[in-house]
Structures are given as C-alpha cells and as structure tokens.
Design a protein around this motif. Structure first.
Motif, PDB file in Angstrom:
ATOM      1  N   GLU A 174      -5.206   4.823  59.508  1.00 17.23           N
ATOM      2  CA  GLU A 174      -5.458   6.272  59.441  1.00 17.23           C
ATOM      3  C   GLU A 174      -6.732   6.633  60.195  1.00 17.23           C
ATOM      4  O   GLU A 174      -6.785   7.640  60.902  1.00 17.23           O
ATOM      5  N   VAL A 177      -6.007   6.649  63.898  1.00 19.46           N
ATOM      6  CA  VAL A 177      -5.232   7.839  64.293  1.00 19.46           C
ATOM      7  C   VAL A 177      -6.161   9.044  64.424  1.00 19.46           C
ATOM      8  O   VAL A 177      -6.084   9.818  65.379  1.00 19.46           O
ATOM      9  N   GLU A 178      -7.087   9.214  63.467  1.00 15.06           N
ATOM     10  CA  GLU A 178      -8.031  10.332  63.510  1.00 15.06           C
ATOM     11  C   GLU A 178      -8.907  10.243  64.758  1.00 15.06           C
ATOM     12  O   GLU A 178      -9.198  11.245  65.411  1.00 15.06           O
ATOM     13  N   GLU A 180      -8.107   8.877  67.626  1.00 18.43           N
ATOM     14  CA  GLU A 180      -7.286   9.222  68.793  1.00 18.43           C
ATOM     15  C   GLU A 180      -7.140  10.730  68.912  1.00 18.43           C
ATOM     16  O   GLU A 180      -7.212  11.298  70.001  1.00 18.43           O
ATOM     17  N   GLU A 181      -6.942  11.431  67.755  1.00 18.47           N
ATOM     18  CA  GLU A 181      -6.815  12.893  67.773  1.00 18.47           C
ATOM     19  C   GLU A 181      -8.113  13.519  68.265  1.00 18.47           C
ATOM     20  O   GLU A 181      -8.103  14.490  69.042  1.00 18.47           O
TER      21      GLU A 181
END
Length: 201
Positions: A174, A177-178, A180-181
């Motif tokens: 998680e 992913v954060e 990458e965003e």
C-alpha cells in the motif's frame, strides 16, 4: 647442651648436643604416659562413620535477592551469608558454603570420616536396576495429550507469525502504491519530485 666455642675460630654458630635433647624428649613422653595411665585418661581412637549421601536438599536460594538489616545485636545465624549450624560459622557465598559442607571439618563435626564405603558388585547391579526402572516410569508418565496440546500451541504461534508477516507485506505494498500516485501527481503538475531539496537550474 650448647657450646659457644666451635671447632674453628671463625664458626660462630651454637652447637647442640642432639643425643642429650633426644633423651630428654623420650623421658618427658614416658612421664606423660605414666600420668595418663594413673589417671585412666587413655582415650581410645575415635571410630567415625563412613561418608554417606545427604538426605536433604541444600538451601542456597531462599535468601537470594533479599535485603537484611544487620546491627550489632543481630545473631550470627541471621547475618549476611550462609550459616552452618553444625560448625557455628557464617560463609559469605554459595560456592564456599558448598565447599565447607563437603569439607573435612564439617564432616568430622557430623561424626563422619572422609572414607567412602566400598560398593560390591551386587550393590552396583541393584543401583543400575533401580535407575532403569526410574527411566521407564518417566517414559510412562509422558502424557500424549500434553504433547498434542504443545504441538497445537506451536502451530498456532506459527500461524500468528505468518499472518503478521502477510499484514506487513500488505502495508508495504500500500505504501508503494501511494508513492507511485504521488509521483504521477508530481509529473502532472510539472515537478520532478516532492522529496528533493536541491534546485535544478
């Protein structure tokens, strides 16, 4: 007895008549023996028991970690250290206390010599049989249910450890992913990255 003049003039040591002193010592011993015979004080040699096993557990841990206030009026048995009531002495640490209770002085006060009874072949065989029976009884006492309970507990611990590892992996995924965003948002806004403090020219 002693003569001051030696065989040579340079020898200043006193010379003793050994034969004369030997005869005086023998005479004194004979007189002491006669006195003992008259008084009837000839003590027979003391017959002591052979060394045997202790039938009690030595207490080394009852005073461990405890604080004791010692004054001038504190009896010797309650002073700091290990007290031997047979010899009426205090020993400061456990190693010396064990040395003392296994030593010659303590055993003599208990009425034992340091000689051990010699075991016969039959006694050794009996001791082996007794020890063998004890081992067999221990194996019989081994409870199957307790072993199964221990195995279940170990399995539960292993499962809990695996679950914790999986949760940690999910958290890391998680977080990735954060990040990458955030990088995509920075690219849309025209920044190269939020984390850099250096200015690019």
């Amino acid at each position: 007895m002693a003569s001051g003049s030696g065989s040579s003039k340079n020898d200043f040591r006193r010379k003793w008549d050994k034969d004369e002193y030997e005869s005086l010592a023998q005479k004194r011993l004979a007189e002491e023996r006669e006195l003992e015979k008259r008084d009837g004080k000839i003590a027979p040699p003391v017959k002591r028991e052979l060394l045997r096993h202790r039938d009690y557990k030595v207490d080394l841990e009852s005073k461990l970690g405890k604080t004791i206030v010692i004054t001038k009026t504190t009896p010797q048995a309650e002073m700091g250290g290990y007290y031997c009531n047979v010899c009426d002495c205090v020993v400061k640490d456990s190693i010396n206390f064990l040395d003392h209770i296994n030593g010659k002085k303590h055993q003599r006060n208990l009425g034992m010599s340091m000689r051990v009874e010699r075991s016969s072949l039959d006694q050794v065989k009996k001791r082996f049989e007794v020890n063998k029976k004890k081992l067999e009884e221990k194996q019989k006492e081994y409870d199957f249910e307790e072993r199964m309970k221990e195995l279940r507990e170990e399995e539960e611990k292993a499962k809990a450890y695996k679950k914790e590892k999986q949760k940690e992996r999910k958290r890391r995924a998680e977080d990735d992913v954060e990040l990458e965003e955030d990088d995509e948002m920075a690219a849309v806004m025209g920044f190269s990255g939020f984390g850099s403090s250096k200015k690019s020219h």
